[in-house]
Design a protein around this motif. Structure first.
Motif, PDB file in Angstrom:
ATOM      1  N   THR A 120      -6.086 -43.969  39.639  1.00 60.28           N
ATOM      2  CA  THR A 120      -6.906 -43.331  40.664  1.00 60.28           C
ATOM      3  C   THR A 120      -7.792 -44.391  41.304  1.00 60.28           C
ATOM      4  O   THR A 120      -8.545 -45.086  40.610  1.00 60.28           O
ATOM      5  CB  THR A 120      -7.773 -42.216  40.057  1.00 60.28           C
ATOM      6  OG1 THR A 120      -6.916 -41.225  39.464  1.00 60.28           O
ATOM      7  CG2 THR A 120      -8.632 -41.558  41.131  1.00 60.28           C
TER       8      THR A 120
ATOM      9  N   ARG B 230     -10.689 -46.277  42.822  1.00 59.68           N
ATOM     10  CA  ARG B 230     -12.143 -46.148  42.674  1.00 59.68           C
ATOM     11  C   ARG B 230     -12.888 -46.886  43.779  1.00 59.68           C
ATOM     12  O   ARG B 230     -13.892 -46.414  44.305  1.00 59.68           O
ATOM     13  CB  ARG B 230     -12.564 -46.678  41.303  1.00 59.68           C
ATOM     14  CG  ARG B 230     -14.056 -46.656  41.047  1.00 59.68           C
ATOM     15  CD  ARG B 230     -14.350 -46.920  39.581  1.00 59.68           C
ATOM     16  NE  ARG B 230     -13.719 -48.145  39.096  1.00 59.68           N
ATOM     17  CZ  ARG B 230     -14.255 -49.358  39.233  1.00 59.68           C
ATOM     18  NH1 ARG B 230     -15.421 -49.503  39.839  1.00 59.68           N
ATOM     19  NH2 ARG B 230     -13.640 -50.414  38.755  1.00 59.68           N
TER      20      ARG B 230
ATOM     21  N   ASP C 220      -8.763 -46.691  38.199  1.00 65.21           N
ATOM     22  CA  ASP C 220      -8.965 -46.216  36.835  1.00 65.21           C
ATOM     23  C   ASP C 220      -7.614 -45.723  36.328  1.00 65.21           C
ATOM     24  O   ASP C 220      -6.932 -44.947  37.014  1.00 65.21           O
ATOM     25  CB  ASP C 220      -9.979 -45.076  36.799  1.00 65.21           C
ATOM     26  CG  ASP C 220     -11.395 -45.557  37.082  1.00 65.21           C
ATOM     27  OD1 ASP C 220     -11.719 -46.700  36.704  1.00 65.21           O
ATOM     28  OD2 ASP C 220     -12.167 -44.795  37.685  1.00 65.21           O
TER      29      ASP C 220
ATOM     30  N   THR D  28     -13.521 -39.072  47.502  1.00 62.18           N
ATOM     31  CA  THR D  28     -12.347 -38.216  47.361  1.00 62.18           C
ATOM     32  C   THR D  28     -11.272 -39.012  46.645  1.00 62.18           C
ATOM     33  O   THR D  28     -10.833 -40.051  47.149  1.00 62.18           O
ATOM     34  CB  THR D  28     -11.821 -37.761  48.734  1.00 62.18           C
ATOM     35  OG1 THR D  28     -12.854 -37.058  49.418  1.00 62.18           O
ATOM     36  CG2 THR D  28     -10.604 -36.857  48.561  1.00 62.18           C
ATOM     37  N   PRO D  29     -10.840 -38.576  45.466  1.00 61.85           N
ATOM     38  CA  PRO D  29      -9.899 -39.373  44.674  1.00 61.85           C
ATOM     39  C   PRO D  29      -8.568 -39.613  45.398  1.00 61.85           C
ATOM     40  O   PRO D  29      -8.042 -38.726  46.074  1.00 61.85           O
ATOM     41  CB  PRO D  29      -9.677 -38.518  43.418  1.00 61.85           C
ATOM     42  CG  PRO D  29     -10.870 -37.617  43.354  1.00 61.85           C
ATOM     43  CD  PRO D  29     -11.246 -37.343  44.778  1.00 61.85           C
TER      44      PRO D  29
ATOM     45  N   HIS E 257      -5.092 -40.615  44.078  1.00 62.86           N
ATOM     46  CA  HIS E 257      -4.322 -40.834  42.860  1.00 62.86           C
ATOM     47  C   HIS E 257      -2.886 -41.203  43.221  1.00 62.86           C
ATOM     48  O   HIS E 257      -2.256 -40.552  44.057  1.00 62.86           O
ATOM     49  CB  HIS E 257      -4.315 -39.600  41.971  1.00 62.86           C
ATOM     50  CG  HIS E 257      -3.582 -39.822  40.667  1.00 62.86           C
ATOM     51  ND1 HIS E 257      -4.160 -40.493  39.600  1.00 62.86           N
ATOM     52  CD2 HIS E 257      -2.314 -39.495  40.290  1.00 62.86           C
ATOM     53  CE1 HIS E 257      -3.282 -40.555  38.617  1.00 62.86           C
ATOM     54  NE2 HIS E 257      -2.155 -39.968  39.005  1.00 62.86           N
TER      55      HIS E 257
END
Length: 295
Positions: free
Chosen positions: A151, A153, A188, A230-231, A233
Motif C-alpha cells: 500500500t 504511503r 507498507d 487515500t490508500p 494498494h
C-alpha cells in the motif's frame, strides 16, 4: 585510462537534462514515417523481441514512446513465489544493507538516507534489511511491477543529475544512484516497509506511475514529498510505473531477504523469483537506539 572510465568522465560536463528533454520530445513525435523509422531501427539495433508484445506490429504504435512502454501479452511473465523481480533487466547487485549502506559497484557505496533524498528517520527503518538493483537495458520491457503486494504511503521526488546508469558508468561515477534524479515510492507490506526507487538516467524522457501519471521531469527544484491519505494498494505483479527509455530500479526492504543463490550481473525477467522473506515483519520502534548516529 579505460574506455569505460573515459565514457563516464565525459558525461560530467554534458547538459544532462537538456539532452534528455530533447530526446523526450523527439520520442513523442507522431509523424508516421519518422516514428516508424525510429522504431524499426531500434528493433534492429537492440534485437527487440516483438513476439512478446501485445501489439507486435511496430507501425501500430502512435509514437516511439508508446512503442518503448509497450505492454506484453497476457501470461508472458508468470509470477514466481515470494519476492519477485519488478522488471526485466540485469540483477546487478543484491544483499544485506550493512552499516546503513548499499553497494553500487566494487568500491562504490551510498547510504540509504542519500538514496531516499536525505530522510534519515525513514532510512533508519531499513537498517538491517536488504536491497536489490535491477538495470533495464534499452532492449528490455520497460514497465515496472510490484515485487510484493503493498500500500503506497508516500512518494518522494528527488532532483539530481542524469548520468547514464549502464555498467560502465556505475563502476566509475561515485554514488551514482544517489546523485541522479529519482522517484522514491514508499510502500507498507506484510513484511514491513519497502521502497521502490525509480532512478532517472541520460535520455530517459520521463518516469510515470499508475496512480499519478508522468512525474518527471518536474519544473520546480528541491525534494518534494507527497503523502497519500487515500490508500493506493497494488498486488504483487501489478504494474506500478514505467520508464521512457532505459534506467534502474533500486529496491530496499526493512526485513532481510533470503536471496536465491546466483551470480551478480545476471539477466532476470519481471515476475522471476528473487528470494524469500520468511515471516511478516515485527513492528519497528519509532525511536533510534542511543548508539545509532545519523543514517
Amino acid at each position: 585510462m579505460t574506455l569505460a572510465k573515459l565514457f563516464a568522465l565525459i558525461q560530467y560536463p554534458l547538459p544532462h537534462h537538456a539532452l534528455s528533454r530533447l530526446v523526450g520530445r523527439l520520442a513523442d513525435c507522431r509523424v508516421p514515417w519518422i516514428k516508424d523509422l525510429a522504431i524499426r531501427a531500434f528493433i534492429r539495433r537492440f534485437g527487440v523481441d516483438m513476439n512478446e508484445a501485445r501489439q507486435p506490429n511496430p507501425s501500430a504504435y502512435a509514437s516511439f514512446n508508446d512503442f518503448f512502454t509497450r505492454p506484453l501479452k497476457e501470461g508472458t511473465r508468470p509470477l514466481g513465489e515470494d519476492l519477485v523481480s519488478p522488471a526485466d533487466g540485469t540483477l546487478s547487485r543484491f544483499g544485506a544493507i550493512e552499516a546503513r549502506r548499499l553497494i553500487q559497484a566494487k568500491g562504490h557505496e551510498f547510504t540509504v538516507s542519500e538514496l531516499l533524498g536525505g530522510d534519515d528517520d525513514t532510512a533508519f527503518r531499513f537498517h538491517g534489511g536488504s536491497f536489490a538493483t535491477v538495470y533495464l537495458s534499452p532492449r528490455d520491457y520497460h514497465r515496472v511491477h510490484m515485487p510484493l503486494a503493498g500500500t503506497l504511503r508516500e512518494m518522494t521526488y528527488v532532483p539530481g543529475r542524469l548520468f547514464s546508469v549502464n555498467a560502465a558508468t556505475t563502476r566509475h561515477v561515485p554514488r551514482l544512484f544517489a546523485r541522479n534524479e529519482r522517484l522514491v515510492c514508499h510502500f507498507d507490506t506484510e513484511h514491513g516497509p519497502m521502497a521502490l526507487v525509480l532512478v532517472g538516467a541520460m535520455i530517459v524522457a520521463g518516469i510515470e506511475t499508475v496512480w499519478a501519471g508522468q512525474i518527471t521531469p518536474l519544473p520546480r527544484s528541491g525534494v518534494q514529498r507527497i503523502r497519500f491519505d487515500t490508500p493506493v494498494h497494488l498486488e504483487k505483479g501489478e504494474e506500478m510505473g514505467r520508464f521512457k527509455l532505459g534506467s534502474t530500479v533500486v529496491m530496499a526492504f526493512a526485513e532481510p531477504v533470503d536471496f536465491v543463490p546466483g551470480e551478480r550481473e545476471r539477466k532476470v525477467q519481471m515476475g522471476e523469483n528473487l528470494g524469500g522473506l520468511s515471516k511478516p515483519a515485527q513492528a519497528l520502534s519509532s525511536e533510534k537506539p542511543e548508539s545509532e548516529g545519523q543514517v
